[in-house]
Design an enzyme around this catalytic site. Structure first.
Site, PDB file in Angstrom:
ATOM      1  N   HIS A 164      58.373  22.007  12.209  1.00 35.78           N
ATOM      2  CA  HIS A 164      59.812  21.727  12.212  1.00 35.78           C
ATOM      3  C   HIS A 164      60.093  20.319  11.684  1.00 35.78           C
ATOM      4  O   HIS A 164      60.944  19.593  12.216  1.00 35.78           O
ATOM      5  CB  HIS A 164      60.397  21.892  13.623  1.00 35.78           C
ATOM      6  CG  HIS A 164      61.865  22.243  13.613  1.00 35.78           C
ATOM      7  ND1 HIS A 164      62.470  22.936  14.642  1.00 35.78           N
ATOM      8  CD2 HIS A 164      62.851  21.985  12.715  1.00 35.78           C
ATOM      9  CE1 HIS A 164      63.758  23.088  14.382  1.00 35.78           C
ATOM     10  NE2 HIS A 164      64.017  22.509  13.220  1.00 35.78           N
TER      11      HIS A 164
ATOM     12  N   ARG B 237      66.163  28.382  12.412  1.00 42.85           N
ATOM     13  CA  ARG B 237      65.865  28.355  13.841  1.00 42.85           C
ATOM     14  C   ARG B 237      64.794  29.391  14.161  1.00 42.85           C
ATOM     15  O   ARG B 237      64.847  30.535  13.713  1.00 42.85           O
ATOM     16  CB  ARG B 237      67.128  28.632  14.662  1.00 42.85           C
ATOM     17  CG  ARG B 237      68.116  27.454  14.690  1.00 42.85           C
ATOM     18  CD  ARG B 237      67.513  26.276  15.425  1.00 42.85           C
ATOM     19  NE  ARG B 237      68.412  25.145  15.570  1.00 42.85           N
ATOM     20  CZ  ARG B 237      68.403  24.075  14.784  1.00 42.85           C
ATOM     21  NH1 ARG B 237      67.589  24.027  13.735  1.00 42.85           N
ATOM     22  NH2 ARG B 237      69.218  23.061  15.022  1.00 42.85           N
TER      23      ARG B 237
ATOM     24  N   GLU C  41      58.356  25.616  20.326  1.00 48.11           N
ATOM     25  CA  GLU C  41      57.803  24.578  19.454  1.00 48.11           C
ATOM     26  C   GLU C  41      57.196  23.444  20.275  1.00 48.11           C
ATOM     27  O   GLU C  41      57.871  22.894  21.161  1.00 48.11           O
ATOM     28  CB  GLU C  41      58.898  24.033  18.525  1.00 48.11           C
ATOM     29  CG  GLU C  41      59.404  25.090  17.576  1.00 48.11           C
ATOM     30  CD  GLU C  41      60.540  24.608  16.678  1.00 48.11           C
ATOM     31  OE1 GLU C  41      60.851  25.299  15.691  1.00 48.11           O
ATOM     32  OE2 GLU C  41      61.121  23.538  16.967  1.00 48.11           O
TER      33      GLU C  41
END
Length: 367
Positions: free
Chosen positions: A328, A280, A309
């Protein structure tokens, strides 16, 4: 016709978990005193089992879920109105329901989360009697392959030296055969924060694949795998990262782990160390990391996650040559989807007969 659900497929996806359970005596390991893992404690389900989801599950995957146990109904909702209507009779939800959904689902007994992280969980779900399971370990193969790829891009100079040249149609060697511009991983120490699915898989691959020494911390009472030299409680974190050549953040996001990689942490790492972020983004302070990279507190960073993000276009992280990033996406692959549906199906089978579910979340700890 879809292939029938195979428990062998599901169990094969958990090889890392089985290996992690091989206890090894370690005189250096600090004692870990925690409560045991939570259990589901649900009786055998009554028929039919009504499962409702707003996730993207295709018809072949739905057929696999229905085949996992007798008399299973799966409703894949195409819009919010349908979802709100269907949850009224749902015994099981696949997804991430918040308080407004819980109020509409009086029959709900079990939530199968479609991801691994639980930081989205609100107080209503946390305090409810509903059992929650997540997809821990399901994404670990792809994530750790990406993690090792990010690390190799940095240690072998691929992203720092050679890709920028390649884009300019140039290619010349940097340094000399003796200079430290190209680093080998064998014999180096990797410190891993969090020995869940990502951390334990990363440890196994780094040790057996790259001959690295692994040290780690975890908040749960885990046996030390044979490929980990030392495993301690989170209190060891400040001391552990001082001795590491590579530091990997693989812990869940909780109130205790948020921004644990701050200025003090980056300053305490070796100047030649690398930071790899896989779980994370909010585990690290992005501006402290930027400063650490600019001022050479650490040598480089490989990031698949970020606090925001994607990072905004004007973020200074983009201007640093000693960073390599992915958006990600490290857990993405067709194989990951196969493991995901296999996990859902195995838990449906277990739920139908009252067996303990896989990956039960400790709702108070948040993972």
């Amino acid at each position: 016709m879809p292939e029938p659900f195979s428990r062998r497929l599901f169990l094969a996806a958990g090889v890392a978990a089985a290996e992690a359970a091989q206890a090894q005596d370690s005189p250096q390991r600090a004692p870990v005193v925690q409560q045991p893992y939570p259990q589901s404690n649900l009786p055998a389900a009554t028929n039919p089992i009504r499962i409702v989801t707003d996730r993207d599950i295709d018809p072949n995957e739905v057929a696999l879920l229905k085949a996992a146990a007798p008399n299973v109904e799966v409703f894949v909702c195409s819009n919010q109105d349908e979802y709100l209507d269907r949850v009224r009779d749902a015994e099981v939800i696949i997804g991430e329901p918040h308080e407004d959904i819980l109020r509409r689902a009086p029959k709900l007994k079990w939530v199968q989360v479609s991801g691994a992280g639980m930081e989205w969980m609100d107080q209503a779900l946390r305090n409810s009697p509903v059992v929650v399971t997540n997809c821990a370990r399901t994404f670990a193969p792809g994530i750790t392959e990406t993690g090792m790829g990010l690390l190799l891009c940095l240690t072998r100079g691929i992203s720092t030296y050679y890709m920028p040249q390649f884009y300019k149609h140039q290619l010349r060697p940097i340094g000399t055969p003796r200079s430290p511009d190209h680093i080998e991983l064998a014999g180096k120490t990797m410190a891993i924060v969090g020995m869940g699915g990502i951390g334990s898989t990363m440890a196994r691959r780094a040790h057996y694949g790259f001959d690295m020494r692994i040290i780690a911390t975890d908040a749960k009472p885990l046996p030390r795998p044979e490929y980990v030299a030392e495993l301690r409680t989170p209190a060891w974190f400040p001391e552990m990262i001082q001795q590491a050549d590579v530091v990997v953040s693989a812990a869940p996001l909780t109130a205790l782990t948020e921004r644990m990689f701050n200025e003090a942490a980056f300053r305490s790492m070796k100047p030649e160390a690398f930071y790899i972020a896989l779980s994370r983004g909010k585990l690290f302070d992005d501006m402290a990391l930027v400063r650490a990279l600019r001022e050479k507190w650490i040598r480089g960073a490989g990031l698949d996650v970020f606090p925001i993000e994607p990072p905004p276009p004007d973020h200074p992280i983009y201007d640093l040559p000693n960073v390599v990033m992915t958006p990600h996406t490290s857990g993405w692959s067709p194989d990951r989807e196969t493991r995901l549906i296999a996990l859902y199906a195995e838990n449906i089978r277990r739920y139908s007969v009252g067996e303990p579910l896989v990956n039960v979340v400790d709702k108070q700890r948040g993972y």
